[in-house]
Design a protein around this motif. Sequence first.
Motif, PDB file in Angstrom:
ATOM      1  N   SER A 114      49.201  51.428  46.062  1.00 40.91           N
ATOM      2  CA  SER A 114      48.961  52.560  45.174  1.00 40.91           C
ATOM      3  C   SER A 114      47.461  52.777  45.059  1.00 40.91           C
ATOM      4  O   SER A 114      46.738  51.903  44.564  1.00 40.91           O
ATOM      5  CB  SER A 114      49.565  52.322  43.787  1.00 40.91           C
ATOM      6  OG  SER A 114      49.324  53.437  42.948  1.00 40.91           O
ATOM      7  N   LYS A 130      44.350  53.565  35.748  1.00 44.53           N
ATOM      8  CA  LYS A 130      45.729  53.259  35.357  1.00 44.53           C
ATOM      9  C   LYS A 130      45.847  51.760  35.105  1.00 44.53           C
ATOM     10  O   LYS A 130      45.326  50.942  35.873  1.00 44.53           O
ATOM     11  CB  LYS A 130      46.686  53.686  36.465  1.00 44.53           C
ATOM     12  CG  LYS A 130      48.152  53.554  36.144  1.00 44.53           C
ATOM     13  CD  LYS A 130      49.014  54.022  37.316  1.00 44.53           C
ATOM     14  CE  LYS A 130      48.883  55.511  37.540  1.00 44.53           C
ATOM     15  NZ  LYS A 130      49.694  55.969  38.692  1.00 44.53           N
ATOM     16  N   TRP A 151      48.160  48.439  34.898  1.00 41.08           N
ATOM     17  CA  TRP A 151      49.391  47.912  35.504  1.00 41.08           C
ATOM     18  C   TRP A 151      49.792  46.608  34.824  1.00 41.08           C
ATOM     19  O   TRP A 151      48.941  45.767  34.516  1.00 41.08           O
ATOM     20  CB  TRP A 151      49.167  47.623  36.985  1.00 41.08           C
ATOM     21  CG  TRP A 151      49.046  48.821  37.865  1.00 41.08           C
ATOM     22  CD1 TRP A 151      48.025  49.720  37.891  1.00 41.08           C
ATOM     23  CD2 TRP A 151      49.962  49.236  38.893  1.00 41.08           C
ATOM     24  NE1 TRP A 151      48.244  50.682  38.836  1.00 41.08           N
ATOM     25  CE2 TRP A 151      49.431  50.404  39.477  1.00 41.08           C
ATOM     26  CE3 TRP A 151      51.172  48.736  39.355  1.00 41.08           C
ATOM     27  CZ2 TRP A 151      50.074  51.075  40.506  1.00 41.08           C
ATOM     28  CZ3 TRP A 151      51.822  49.397  40.385  1.00 41.08           C
ATOM     29  CH2 TRP A 151      51.275  50.553  40.951  1.00 41.08           C
ATOM     30  N   LEU A 206      52.749  43.657  35.893  1.00 43.60           N
ATOM     31  CA  LEU A 206      53.663  43.311  36.978  1.00 43.60           C
ATOM     32  C   LEU A 206      54.275  41.940  36.727  1.00 43.60           C
ATOM     33  O   LEU A 206      53.680  41.083  36.052  1.00 43.60           O
ATOM     34  CB  LEU A 206      52.944  43.297  38.330  1.00 43.60           C
ATOM     35  CG  LEU A 206      52.056  44.478  38.714  1.00 43.60           C
ATOM     36  CD1 LEU A 206      50.594  44.165  38.388  1.00 43.60           C
ATOM     37  CD2 LEU A 206      52.168  44.807  40.189  1.00 43.60           C
ATOM     38  N   GLU A 210      48.339  41.436  34.744  1.00 40.58           N
ATOM     39  CA  GLU A 210      47.882  42.712  34.192  1.00 40.58           C
ATOM     40  C   GLU A 210      46.568  43.067  34.854  1.00 40.58           C
ATOM     41  O   GLU A 210      45.732  42.193  35.120  1.00 40.58           O
ATOM     42  CB  GLU A 210      47.686  42.635  32.679  1.00 40.58           C
ATOM     43  CG  GLU A 210      48.969  42.530  31.886  1.00 40.58           C
ATOM     44  CD  GLU A 210      48.770  42.868  30.410  1.00 40.58           C
ATOM     45  OE1 GLU A 210      48.079  43.864  30.124  1.00 40.58           O
ATOM     46  OE2 GLU A 210      49.321  42.136  29.571  1.00 40.58           O
ATOM     47  N   HIS A 249      57.112  46.426  38.156  1.00 44.05           N
ATOM     48  CA  HIS A 249      55.812  46.940  37.768  1.00 44.05           C
ATOM     49  C   HIS A 249      55.959  48.111  36.810  1.00 44.05           C
ATOM     50  O   HIS A 249      56.893  48.893  36.890  1.00 44.05           O
ATOM     51  CB  HIS A 249      54.991  47.353  38.995  1.00 44.05           C
ATOM     52  CG  HIS A 249      55.709  48.235  39.962  1.00 44.05           C
ATOM     53  ND1 HIS A 249      56.682  47.754  40.834  1.00 44.05           N
ATOM     54  CD2 HIS A 249      55.644  49.578  40.202  1.00 44.05           C
ATOM     55  CE1 HIS A 249      57.155  48.755  41.558  1.00 44.05           C
ATOM     56  NE2 HIS A 249      56.545  49.874  41.194  1.00 44.05           N
ATOM     57  N   GLU A 250      55.015  48.186  35.887  1.00 48.29           N
ATOM     58  CA  GLU A 250      54.951  49.219  34.869  1.00 48.29           C
ATOM     59  C   GLU A 250      53.517  49.739  34.846  1.00 48.29           C
ATOM     60  O   GLU A 250      52.571  48.964  35.009  1.00 48.29           O
ATOM     61  CB  GLU A 250      55.315  48.610  33.510  1.00 48.29           C
ATOM     62  CG  GLU A 250      55.061  49.505  32.306  1.00 48.29           C
ATOM     63  CD  GLU A 250      55.018  48.680  31.037  1.00 48.29           C
ATOM     64  OE1 GLU A 250      55.997  48.698  30.283  1.00 48.29           O
ATOM     65  OE2 GLU A 250      53.976  48.009  30.798  1.00 48.29           O
ATOM     66  N   THR A 251      53.343  51.053  34.675  1.00 50.35           N
ATOM     67  CA  THR A 251      51.987  51.605  34.631  1.00 50.35           C
ATOM     68  C   THR A 251      51.803  52.451  33.379  1.00 50.35           C
ATOM     69  O   THR A 251      52.746  53.035  32.845  1.00 50.35           O
ATOM     70  CB  THR A 251      51.687  52.474  35.870  1.00 50.35           C
ATOM     71  OG1 THR A 251      52.562  53.602  35.892  1.00 50.35           O
ATOM     72  CG2 THR A 251      51.854  51.667  37.140  1.00 50.35           C
TER      73      THR A 251
END
Length: 453
Positions: free
Chosen positions: A178, A185, A187, A189, A219, A236-238
Motif C-alpha cells: 500500500s 494513514k 495502520w 495489524l 502499529e 489490518h485496519e487503517t
Amino acid sequence: MAIWRCSLSHTPSQQAAWSHWRSPPHHEFFGGRSVERLRQISPNDFDERIRLGKPFIIEDAGENLDLVGSTCQQFHERFPSAKMRAEYSGGRREMFVSLGSKAWFEKDRPQRALQDLPGSLAATNAPYVWHVKDGGHEAPPEVRAAVQEANESAEFWFHRRNGAVMAHADTYCIPAVSLQITGQKHWRLMPHPKVHFSRDAPEPHDGGIYGADWLPFWEATVQQGEAIVFFPNIFHETHVPEDNPECTVATTFQIQLPIPARYLRAYLPTFAMSHLYYEGHCRDLWDPYATLRPPKAAKATTKEAAIEKEHASLVASIDDDEDGFISLEELEAFLSAQRHVASAGRLWAAPWPRWFYSEDYFYDWRPESSLVEEMQAELLKARIQDSMAYLDCCPADGFVSSFELFSALRQWHVVHKRLQAAERLRLQGKQHKVHKLELDFATKYAGFAKAEL
C-alpha cells in the motif's frame, strides 16, 4: 531480522512435533512489535524480507513517482467516467459512485458501524475503493489501460479526514503493498490467530474480528510517499487522522514474486483452517513448495510408510552428491529438469515450475509472446529460491536437510488429510464430528494434551 529456527538440541521427535504442527509463537517468529522502516533497500534484501513475511515500510518507495501527491480532485478531473465502490453503504447491493461527481471528496459520509464495533477506532467517514483491476463499469478499457501502466493489480482508496477501514484479512495469496499517495494513514495489524479447530477461526471480512480476537501486534503511521508491505492472512485496519488533507489517496497492489515462503511454512496448520483455504483461494497454489510437485499431484495421506517412500524418492532424485543435504544448485537442477506441463486449457503449457498455476494472477493482461520465455525464466528462478526458503527452516542455513524435507512433507500431508476429512464430514452433514476429528489430529500429530486445547 528474526528468523524462525528449531533448536538443534531438540531430539528428532521433538523437532518433528514443532515442525509438523506447532507453529512458532508470533513474538518468536516475527520478533519485536515495531514495523521496520527502510530506505534504499536492495533487490536481494527486499526479496529476503518478502520470503520471511514480516510487514515493513519502505520510506522512499514513492521517490520520483509522479503519482505521489495526486489529490482526490485530480482523480475526479482525470477519470470522470470511472466508478468506485462506496464501502459500508449497507444493504445487499454494493453502491457505486462516479469519480465524476464531487460529493465523495467534498462531503462527509458518516457510518455508525465504524464507531460501534468493540475494539475498532472511533472513526466517522467510510472510504471509497476503486478497483481498477476489475474493469467493467469501475474502469472502462481506456481508463484501465491508462492506470495499469503503473501496476496491473492496482486499486485506489480514497478517505476523507477521520475515515477508516475496518480490520479484515484479504483474500490474496501473495504479498500486498500500500503506497500512500496523499496524506498519511495509521495502520494496526495482527497475524492470523493460531487456531486448532476450524470453529475458532475468526471472521476475516470487515469488522468480523473485533472483540476478543482483535489484538493488534503492530502499529505504524505511513506518510505520503511511503509504502507498507504486508502478507496473506495479516489482519489490518487503517485510520486517517484529522491532521490530514481533506481527502487522502492510497493505492494497493500485489507482488507475484517472490512469496512469503518462511511465513507460509511456519503457519500452514492455521492457514488451512482460514478463509484462504475454505473459500478456495490458496489451497492449491502453495502445495508445490512442500511437495516439489505440481498442484494437485500429491495425494494427502497419514500413512507414515507412504510419506517416507515419497521422501526417499525425492532425496534420491535431488541429492546428487548423497551428502544428506540439498543445496540450492541441486534444487535448481531438479526443478529445471521438470517436464510436467500445465493442465489442458491453460494459455501457456509450460513445465509447472516455469509458469503460474492460475491465470487469475494476470486479471485481463496477457504478455506478448516475446515476453513469455523471459517470464518463465524469472518465475523458475523465484520458484527455486522460494522452495529453498520454505524447506530450509531448522536452522535456516542455506541447505535443506533430509529431516527438513521430511518435516515439510509430513506437515503438508497431515494438514491436508485433516482438511479433506473435515470437508467430507461437512458434506455428509456431520458437523458435530468435525471438532472431534480436529481434536484427534491435534493430539496425535502435534503431541498436544487435550487439556491444552
